[in-house]
Design an enzyme around this catalytic site. Structure first.
Site, PDB file in Angstrom:
ATOM      1  N   HIS A  35       0.835  -1.201   0.000  1.00 23.78           N
ATOM      2  CA  HIS A  35       0.000   0.000   0.000  1.00 23.78           C
ATOM      3  C   HIS A  35       0.867   1.247   0.000  1.00 23.78           C
ATOM      4  CE1 HIS A  35      -2.284  -3.327   1.723  1.00 23.78           C
ATOM      5  NE2 HIS A  35      -3.380  -2.720   1.321  1.00 23.78           N
ATOM      6  N   HIS A 270      -4.138   3.278  -3.113  1.00 27.17           N
ATOM      7  CA  HIS A 270      -4.345   2.674  -1.787  1.00 27.17           C
ATOM      8  C   HIS A 270      -3.565   1.371  -1.646  1.00 27.17           C
ATOM      9  CE1 HIS A 270      -6.320   0.883   1.727  1.00 27.17           C
ATOM     10  NE2 HIS A 270      -6.285  -0.218   1.005  1.00 27.17           N
ATOM     11  N   GLU A 420     -18.469  -4.398  24.004  1.00 26.04           N
ATOM     12  CA  GLU A 420     -17.693  -5.644  24.102  1.00 26.04           C
ATOM     13  C   GLU A 420     -16.445  -5.640  23.222  1.00 26.04           C
ATOM     14  OE1 GLU A 420     -20.960  -5.511  23.433  1.00 26.04           O
ATOM     15  OE2 GLU A 420     -21.870  -6.244  25.297  1.00 26.04           O
ATOM     16  N   HIS A 482     -29.796 -15.154  23.987  1.00 23.95           N
ATOM     17  CA  HIS A 482     -28.772 -15.091  25.027  1.00 23.95           C
ATOM     18  C   HIS A 482     -28.115 -16.443  25.304  1.00 23.95           C
ATOM     19  CE1 HIS A 482     -30.311 -11.141  25.527  1.00 23.95           C
ATOM     20  NE2 HIS A 482     -29.658 -10.902  26.654  1.00 23.95           N
TER      21      HIS A 482
HETATM   22  C1  LIG Z   1     -11.846  -4.597   9.772  1.00 22.04           C
HETATM   23  C2  LIG Z   1     -11.294  -4.418   8.402  1.00 22.04           C
HETATM   24  N1  LIG Z   1     -12.131  -4.373   7.366  1.00 22.04           N
HETATM   25  C3  LIG Z   1     -11.654  -4.263   6.115  1.00 22.04           C
HETATM   26  C4  LIG Z   1     -10.310  -4.195   5.890  1.00 22.04           C
HETATM   27  C5  LIG Z   1      -9.781  -4.108   4.487  1.00 22.04           C
HETATM   28  N2  LIG Z   1      -9.281  -2.746   4.234  1.00 22.04           N
HETATM   29  C6  LIG Z   1      -7.997  -2.447   4.375  1.00 22.04           C
HETATM   30  S1  LIG Z   1      -7.679  -0.839   4.122  1.00 22.04           S
HETATM   31  C7  LIG Z   1      -9.305  -0.519   3.790  1.00 22.04           C
HETATM   32  C8  LIG Z   1      -9.757   0.866   3.449  1.00 22.04           C
HETATM   33  C9  LIG Z   1      -9.296   1.785   4.468  1.00 22.04           C
HETATM   34  O1  LIG Z   1      -9.494   3.087   4.085  1.00 22.04           O
HETATM   35  P1  LIG Z   1      -8.592   4.187   4.757  1.00 22.04           P
HETATM   36  O2  LIG Z   1      -8.436   3.920   6.179  1.00 22.04           O
HETATM   37  O3  LIG Z   1      -9.162   5.482   4.353  1.00 22.04           O
HETATM   38  O4  LIG Z   1      -7.181   3.940   4.106  1.00 22.04           O
HETATM   39  P2  LIG Z   1      -6.510   4.717   2.881  1.00 22.04           P
HETATM   40  O5  LIG Z   1      -7.132   4.163   1.642  1.00 22.04           O
HETATM   41  O6  LIG Z   1      -6.792   6.141   3.060  1.00 22.04           O
HETATM   42  O7  LIG Z   1      -5.091   4.336   2.994  1.00 22.04           O
HETATM   43  C10 LIG Z   1     -10.053  -1.671   3.895  1.00 22.04           C
HETATM   44  C11 LIG Z   1     -11.513  -1.734   3.645  1.00 22.04           C
HETATM   45  C12 LIG Z   1      -9.462  -4.244   7.018  1.00 22.04           C
HETATM   46  N3  LIG Z   1      -8.138  -4.203   6.897  1.00 22.04           N
HETATM   47  N4  LIG Z   1      -9.970  -4.326   8.250  1.00 22.04           N
END
Ligand SMILES: Cc1ncc(C[n+]2csc(CCOP(=O)(O)OP(=O)(O)O)c2C)c(N)n1
Ligand SMILES: [Mg+2]
Length: 680
Positions: A35, A270, A420, A482
């Site tokens: 990334h 990204h 939680e 539950h």
């Molecule tokens: C809980 C979770 N859901 C989905 C992902 C997959 N994922 C990784 S980065 C991302 C997008 C994140 O967007 P942002 O924080 O704005 O990152 P940027 O593109 O700006 O680097 C996703 C959906 C993950 N790593 N964790």
């Protein structure tokens, strides 16, 4: 502040930040995976934070009073590796060249224990933020417990970078709301507000007013910071660290992939390498004529934080020596707790406790037995620190020494509220910080809400005790919403999590002891709401509980079969064995409170408890699937593979046929089938 810091410059080609951009970009490019966008967009923010604010000692990542840094948007790992390398951690450039490769020190997402200086494993968005809240809670509590007038030995900040993804995640609400209420004045979050997530510009799905949102939580917010203007970032961070009464959020407007002339601002940056052409354009744009991974000496020297780190650490060492002289007992307790060691007398005290519980022979709910264990261990372990997600009176997590930190900052307990997932990730952060031994609590059925944080704690090998009460249909009237069914089995699927389901107060005390003594992972305690009878045991049997599975009842004659049971079903197994004995069918009862620990015993133990030639009937009021491994094709499993019902517990056990008659019938059936197959 860093005396080596040159004048802060607003220029994009400032070599200090250019080095971060280039290293992150080249690591991703070399790996052909990763990334580049967030690391490049965060270069100025990270450079100002790490070079002017972060107090750390790269040569000693374990220095207890270091500032904590968490990259909650873990996909930006290349940025963290560049920072660690440049500031002088033991992360040679060769490791950046091996970004994302097998067993490199630069895995795809930051992993605790792999890379020196990585404080927590991040990647599941939002959890790093909650970890940071936990770290700040630990710092604040330890400061109150250990600092004395004129002697400040716990005094550090927690910095965390979050992205849009972290703030979209619900857990960010739970953690931020708690942090605001707890007034974590030394917590500083920096928001990478680049308006982009994977699917594109976030405006279409994320249009919160984030500053207002955090203000509503009680945070101090520095909004509208130009995240590519080091002077603006510096001013914002100065304001953030000057604020000591509230946690701070610094909202940095950034451009994803900043520095990549044709790609910046686009969501393609990204998670896709820029490609050779664009990389060449970046080199020109940021005035970085050097080969990949080449850092000119002047830049390397400007980044090197080792000398300054050694100086701040030495100054702390001096302070700690003075503290040691003035408060020798507190100082040695501090050292012990930071190392995660138990007091010298703990083994004897817990032995005595387990023995006393056995002698008391009480019938009680295992949740109540857990409360007794907690009360006994809290006397020995001032580091025990925990609470419940608004179910303290059901989970039974309070004890006579309970002092909530909202009433006494040097206390040992916390009201987590109905949060939680946040609670569990916060507890991971507390464990990661060190000095406290966190426990958390909710109903077993809601472990699903916390699940990924339980998993992350297991992955990170953190000592957290999960108190999960109301462990079956035995909770009764609250009904199927539950009543956990699949939860025990589902938690057992998580690697490195010990799942205990004790059958009485003695097993509960032993389980607690194991959880506390375990240094390489979390423990889940599945506990009953309803009272369970005491099981008599010899000394050897009491000791054998710690092996996870052991012979609880041995028949007078050679056993023909084995009944394995856990928790509330152990009493059924024992009752069935009695009935069978009356019919001259001799069965052994094995109590298996912790499958993981039993499976980890040597073959001699496992075979002595479960001789391979004997058929097995397993009984547990939960999903049957996992038990077939012991029951084999020749045995039987009595469990529950449907949802429960709303009714009093006795009616439910009768309805779902958890009766000794059914266990007896299953054993007889298994034996009959076996003798039939032997005739063939
Ligand atoms: C809980 C979770 N859901 C989905 C992902 C997959 N994922 C990784 S980065 C991302 C997008 C994140 O967007 P942002 O924080 O704005 O990152 P940027 O593109 O700006 O680097 C996703 C959906 C993950 N790593 N964790
Ligand atoms: Mg984003």
């Amino acid at each position: 502040m860093n005396v080596l810091t040159p004048q802060i410059s607003r220029r994009l080609d400032q070599p200090i930040t250019a080095a971060l951009r280039a290293l992150a970009m080249d690591a991703v490019e070399t790996a052909r995976s990763g990334h580049p966008g967030a690391p490049m967009g965060l270069a100025e923010v990270a450079a100002v934070l790490w070079r002017r604010y972060l107090r750390h000692s790269p040569a000693n990542p374990a220095w207890p009073d270091r500032d904590r840094f968490v990259l909650s948007n873990g996909h930006a790992s290349a940025l963290l590796y560049a920072l660690l390398h440049l500031t002088g951690y033991d992360l040679p450039i060769a490791e950046l060249k091996r970004f994302r490769q097998f067993r490199s020190k630069t895995p795809g997402h930051p992993e605790l224990g792999v890379t020196p200086g990585v404080e927590t494993t991040t990647g599941p968005l939002g959890q790093g933020f909650a970890n940071a809240v936990g770290m700040a809670i630990a710092e604040k509590t330890l400061a109150a417990q250990f600092n004395r007038p004129g002697h400040t030995i716990v005094d550090h900040r927690t910095f965390v970078i979050v992205g849009d993804g972290c703030l979209m995640e619900g857990i960010s609400h739970e953690a931020a709301s708690l942090a605001g209420r707890l007034k974590l004045g030394k917590l500083v979050a920096l928001y990478d507000d680049n308006g982009i997530s994977i699917d594109g510009p976030v405006a279409e799905w994320f249009a919160d007013d984030t500053p207002k949102r955090f203000e509503a939580y009680g945070w101090h917010v520095v909004a509208g910071v130009d995240g590519h203007d080091p002077i603006a970032i510096d001013a914002a961070l100065a304001a953030a660290v000057a604020e000591t009464m509230r946690p701070s959020l610094v909202c940095c407007k950034t451009v994803i992939g900043r520095g990549a002339p044709t790609k910046q601002g686009h969501h393609d940056t990204h998670g896709t390498p820029l490609g050779a052409e664009e990389v060449a354009r970046v080199r020109a744009a940021i005035n970085w004529p050097y080969a990949p991974f080449e850092i000119p000496d002047t830049v390397a020297e400007a980044w090197d934080g080792r000398r300054q780190g050694a100086a701040v650490e030495a100054e702390w060492n001096y302070r700690f020596e003075r503290y040691q002289a003035a408060y020798p007992e507190l100082a040695s307790a501090f050292v012990r707790r930071v190392r995660g060691e138990l007091p010298a007398g703990f083994a004897a005290a817990s032995d005595a406790f387990v023995t006393a519980v056995a002698a008391a022979a009480a019938t009680m709910a295992t949740r109540a037995a857990s409360q007794n264990a907690l009360a006994a261990f809290a006397r020995e372990l001032p580091e025990l620190f925990g609470g419940s997600a608004d179910l303290a009176h059901s989970n039974l997590t309070t004890h006579p020494l309970t002092r909530p930190i909202t009433r006494d900052p040097a206390g040992n307990s916390i009201f987590y509220g109905v949060r939680e997932f946040g609670m569990t990730a916060v507890a991971n952060g507390i464990a990661l910080h060190g000095g406290l031994l966190p426990y958390v609590a909710t109903f077993l059925v809601f472990s699903d809400y916390a699940r990924n944080a339980i998993r992350m704690g297991a992955l990170m090998r953190q000592r957290v005790v999960h108190i999960l009460t109301h462990d079956s249909i035995g909770l009764g009237e609250d009904g199927p919403t539950h009543q956990p069914v699949e939860h025990l089995e589902s938690l057992r699927l998580i690697p490195n999590l010990d799942v205990w389901r004790p059958c009485d107060a003695v097993e509960t005390a032993s389980a607690w002891r194991n959880a506390v003594e375990r240094t390489n992972g979390p423990t889940a305690l599945a506990l009953s709401r309803q009272a369970l009878p005491h099981q008599p045991r010899t000394r050897e049997q009491i000791d054998a509980i710690r092996r996870g599975g052991y012979v609880l009842v041995e028949p007078a004659m050679q056993p023909a079969a084995i009944i394995i049971a856990t928790g509330s079903e152990v009493q059924l197994a024992c009752a069935a064995a009695l009935l069978l004995a009356a019919a001259s069918v001799h069965v052994r009862v094995v109590s298996m409170p912790c499958v993981e620990i039993f499976d980890a015993q040597d073959a001699a133990w496992r075979h002595s408890v479960l001789p391979p030639h004997l058929p097995v009937v397993a009984v547990e009021a939960g999903a049957t699937r996992g038990w077939w491994r012991y029951a084999d094709r020749s045995g039987a499993v009595i469990g529950l593979d449907s949802f429960g019902e709303s009714a009093p517990a006795p009616a439910l056990f009768a309805h779902f046929d958890f009766t000794r008659e059914r266990v007896v019938a299953a054993v007889l059936q298994v034996l009959a089938a076996r003798s039939e197959s032997e005739t063939f």
